[in-house]
Scaffold this motif. Structure first.
Motif, PDB file in Angstrom:
ATOM      1  N   ALA A  49      38.908  46.252  48.695  1.00 36.72           N
ATOM      2  CA  ALA A  49      39.361  47.111  47.592  1.00 36.72           C
ATOM      3  C   ALA A  49      40.792  46.761  47.184  1.00 36.72           C
ATOM      4  N   PHE A  50      41.653  46.537  48.160  1.00 36.42           N
ATOM      5  CA  PHE A  50      43.037  46.169  47.879  1.00 36.42           C
ATOM      6  C   PHE A  50      43.106  44.854  47.105  1.00 36.42           C
ATOM      7  N   ASN A  51      42.357  43.847  47.566  1.00 34.09           N
ATOM      8  CA  ASN A  51      42.387  42.538  46.917  1.00 34.09           C
ATOM      9  C   ASN A  51      41.759  42.563  45.528  1.00 34.09           C
ATOM     10  N   GLN A  52      40.870  43.505  45.274  1.00 30.41           N
ATOM     11  CA  GLN A  52      40.264  43.626  43.950  1.00 30.41           C
ATOM     12  C   GLN A  52      41.279  44.128  42.923  1.00 30.41           C
ATOM     13  N   LYS A  53      42.227  44.957  43.359  1.00 30.51           N
ATOM     14  CA  LYS A  53      43.114  45.644  42.418  1.00 30.51           C
ATOM     15  C   LYS A  53      44.535  45.103  42.360  1.00 30.51           C
ATOM     16  N   ILE A  54      44.882  44.126  43.183  1.00 29.16           N
ATOM     17  CA  ILE A  54      46.251  43.603  43.219  1.00 29.16           C
ATOM     18  C   ILE A  54      46.669  43.143  41.827  1.00 29.16           C
ATOM     19  N   THR A  55      47.883  43.554  41.435  1.00 29.00           N
ATOM     20  CA  THR A  55      48.470  43.086  40.180  1.00 29.00           C
ATOM     21  C   THR A  55      49.945  42.834  40.427  1.00 29.00           C
ATOM     22  N   PRO A  56      50.456  41.662  40.084  1.00 30.73           N
ATOM     23  CA  PRO A  56      49.692  40.500  39.648  1.00 30.73           C
ATOM     24  C   PRO A  56      48.870  39.930  40.797  1.00 30.73           C
ATOM     25  N   LEU A  57      47.861  39.177  40.438  1.00 26.55           N
ATOM     26  CA  LEU A  57      46.942  38.638  41.439  1.00 26.55           C
ATOM     27  C   LEU A  57      47.675  37.755  42.444  1.00 26.55           C
ATOM     28  N   ILE A  58      48.484  36.831  41.951  1.00 23.89           N
ATOM     29  CA  ILE A  58      49.243  35.932  42.827  1.00 23.89           C
ATOM     30  C   ILE A  58      50.702  36.371  42.745  1.00 23.89           C
ATOM     31  N   ARG A  59      51.243  36.826  43.892  1.00 22.69           N
ATOM     32  CA  ARG A  59      52.611  37.327  43.903  1.00 22.69           C
ATOM     33  C   ARG A  59      53.342  36.797  45.136  1.00 22.69           C
ATOM     34  N   PRO A  60      54.663  36.687  45.042  1.00 23.00           N
ATOM     35  CA  PRO A  60      55.440  36.086  46.127  1.00 23.00           C
ATOM     36  C   PRO A  60      55.300  36.827  47.456  1.00 23.00           C
ATOM     37  N   GLY A  61      55.164  36.029  48.517  1.00 27.46           N
ATOM     38  CA  GLY A  61      55.222  36.550  49.871  1.00 27.46           C
ATOM     39  C   GLY A  61      54.008  37.292  50.374  1.00 27.46           C
ATOM     40  N   ALA A  62      52.894  37.253  49.660  1.00 30.68           N
ATOM     41  CA  ALA A  62      51.718  38.016  50.081  1.00 30.68           C
ATOM     42  C   ALA A  62      50.447  37.201  49.864  1.00 30.68           C
ATOM     43  N   TRP A  63      49.541  37.307  50.819  1.00 33.60           N
ATOM     44  CA  TRP A  63      48.241  36.652  50.688  1.00 33.60           C
ATOM     45  C   TRP A  63      47.345  37.459  49.762  1.00 33.60           C
ATOM     46  N   VAL A  64      46.500  36.777  49.021  1.00 35.37           N
ATOM     47  CA  VAL A  64      45.444  37.401  48.242  1.00 35.37           C
ATOM     48  C   VAL A  64      44.166  36.620  48.516  1.00 35.37           C
ATOM     49  N   GLN A  65      43.053  37.332  48.600  1.00 30.40           N
ATOM     50  CA  GLN A  65      41.747  36.695  48.781  1.00 30.40           C
ATOM     51  C   GLN A  65      41.008  36.750  47.448  1.00 30.40           C
ATOM     52  N   ILE A  66      40.438  35.625  47.070  1.00 27.33           N
ATOM     53  CA  ILE A  66      39.678  35.487  45.831  1.00 27.33           C
ATOM     54  C   ILE A  66      38.265  35.069  46.206  1.00 27.33           C
ATOM     55  N   ALA A  67      37.289  35.662  45.555  1.00 25.29           N
ATOM     56  CA  ALA A  67      35.888  35.393  45.865  1.00 25.29           C
ATOM     57  C   ALA A  67      35.444  34.036  45.337  1.00 25.29           C
ATOM     58  N   ILE A  68      34.571  33.393  46.097  1.00 21.98           N
ATOM     59  CA  ILE A  68      33.801  32.242  45.634  1.00 21.98           C
ATOM     60  C   ILE A  68      32.376  32.758  45.517  1.00 21.98           C
ATOM     61  N   ALA A  69      31.784  32.618  44.324  1.00 24.11           N
ATOM     62  CA  ALA A  69      30.474  33.218  44.095  1.00 24.11           C
ATOM     63  C   ALA A  69      29.513  32.228  43.465  1.00 24.11           C
ATOM     64  N   ASP A  70      28.229  32.493  43.671  1.00 23.57           N
ATOM     65  CA  ASP A  70      27.152  31.748  43.035  1.00 23.57           C
ATOM     66  C   ASP A  70      26.957  32.354  41.647  1.00 23.57           C
ATOM     67  N   PRO A  71      27.115  31.576  40.576  1.00 23.98           N
ATOM     68  CA  PRO A  71      27.022  32.162  39.239  1.00 23.98           C
ATOM     69  C   PRO A  71      25.628  32.652  38.866  1.00 23.98           C
ATOM     70  N   ALA A  72      24.607  32.191  39.558  1.00 24.68           N
ATOM     71  CA  ALA A  72      23.241  32.616  39.235  1.00 24.68           C
ATOM     72  C   ALA A  72      23.067  34.114  39.432  1.00 24.68           C
ATOM     73  N   ASP A  73      23.659  34.661  40.512  1.00 22.85           N
ATOM     74  CA  ASP A  73      23.500  36.091  40.780  1.00 22.85           C
ATOM     75  C   ASP A  73      24.807  36.764  41.205  1.00 22.85           C
ATOM     76  N   ASP A  74      25.925  36.033  41.110  1.00 21.92           N
ATOM     77  CA  ASP A  74      27.267  36.518  41.444  1.00 21.92           C
ATOM     78  C   ASP A  74      27.409  36.889  42.925  1.00 21.92           C
ATOM     79  N   THR A  75      26.537  36.371  43.782  1.00 20.03           N
ATOM     80  CA  THR A  75      26.595  36.636  45.214  1.00 20.03           C
ATOM     81  C   THR A  75      27.789  35.920  45.837  1.00 20.03           C
ATOM     82  N   LEU A  76      28.526  36.633  46.676  1.00 23.52           N
ATOM     83  CA  LEU A  76      29.661  36.067  47.388  1.00 23.52           C
ATOM     84  C   LEU A  76      29.174  35.007  48.377  1.00 23.52           C
ATOM     85  N   ILE A  77      29.794  33.819  48.318  1.00 21.94           N
ATOM     86  CA  ILE A  77      29.445  32.748  49.253  1.00 21.94           C
ATOM     87  C   ILE A  77      30.667  32.261  50.033  1.00 21.94           C
TER      88      ILE A  77
END
Length: 171
Positions: A49-77
């Motif tokens: 939930a935290f990583n979904q709402k971070i603004t700005p997405l990429i900011r100094p000094g903090a890790w952010v996780q971004i999803a890699i998904a299959d575009p066919a069904d948007d499933t997280l891979i």
């Protein structure tokens, strides 16, 4: 934020990704060379939930996780970890991909999409990646994605191969 290349998408990670996230992150073969700890549902839910709402997405000094998904069904891979340095000159990039999604080019495409995002959204001049020296697929991925091998380093008693990519001219 949603970017697509062929059959790989990167997007904001979401609490809806919980089951897939927990499944591949608990896989000992996937976690073997990672520095993160396996999470249970109670820790993963607020993390996503935290990583979904971070603004700005990429900011100094903090890790952010971004999803890699299959575009066919948007499933997280899988997911990408991005951390912009405090001086905003360097980015550290890491990748985790579910075992069933490995070997199909998702890692390469996701890494390329992440690099484009970093160049577009930050003023960073260098992207760095590290791979445990025993993790040959990750080392090959870094090279195939255009990262230059810098040498070996020891971090927390783990010998790692260090790679870097400099901002392309005109970006």
């Amino acid at each position: 934020m949603r970017r697509k290349r062929e059959n790989t998408v990167i997007r904001r990670i979401s609490p809806d990704d919980l089951d897939q996230f927990l499944a591949y992150r608990a896989d000992p073969d996937v976690a073997r060379y990672q520095s993160w700890e396996v999470m249970d549902r109670d820790r993963a839910r607020p993390f996503l939930a935290f990583n979904q709402k971070i603004t700005p997405l990429i900011r100094p000094g903090a890790w952010v996780q971004i999803a890699i998904a299959d575009p066919a069904d948007d499933t997280l891979i899988g997911d990408l970890g991005i951390m912009l340095s405090d001086d905003q000159m360097e980015v550290e990039l890491g990748i985790t991909l579910a075992a069933h999604a490995q070997g199909f080019g998702h890692g390469l495409r996701a890494t390329q999409l992440a690099c484009a995002l970093i160049w577009d959204e930050t003023s960073a001049q260098v992207i760095n990646v590290w791979a445990d020296i025993r993790n040959r697929p990750s080392r090959r991925l870094a090279e195939r994605a255009g990262f230059a091998f810098k040498g070996f380093e020891t971090n927390n008693e783990v010998k790692e191969a260090a790679f870097s990519m400099h901002r392309p001219e005109g970006n």
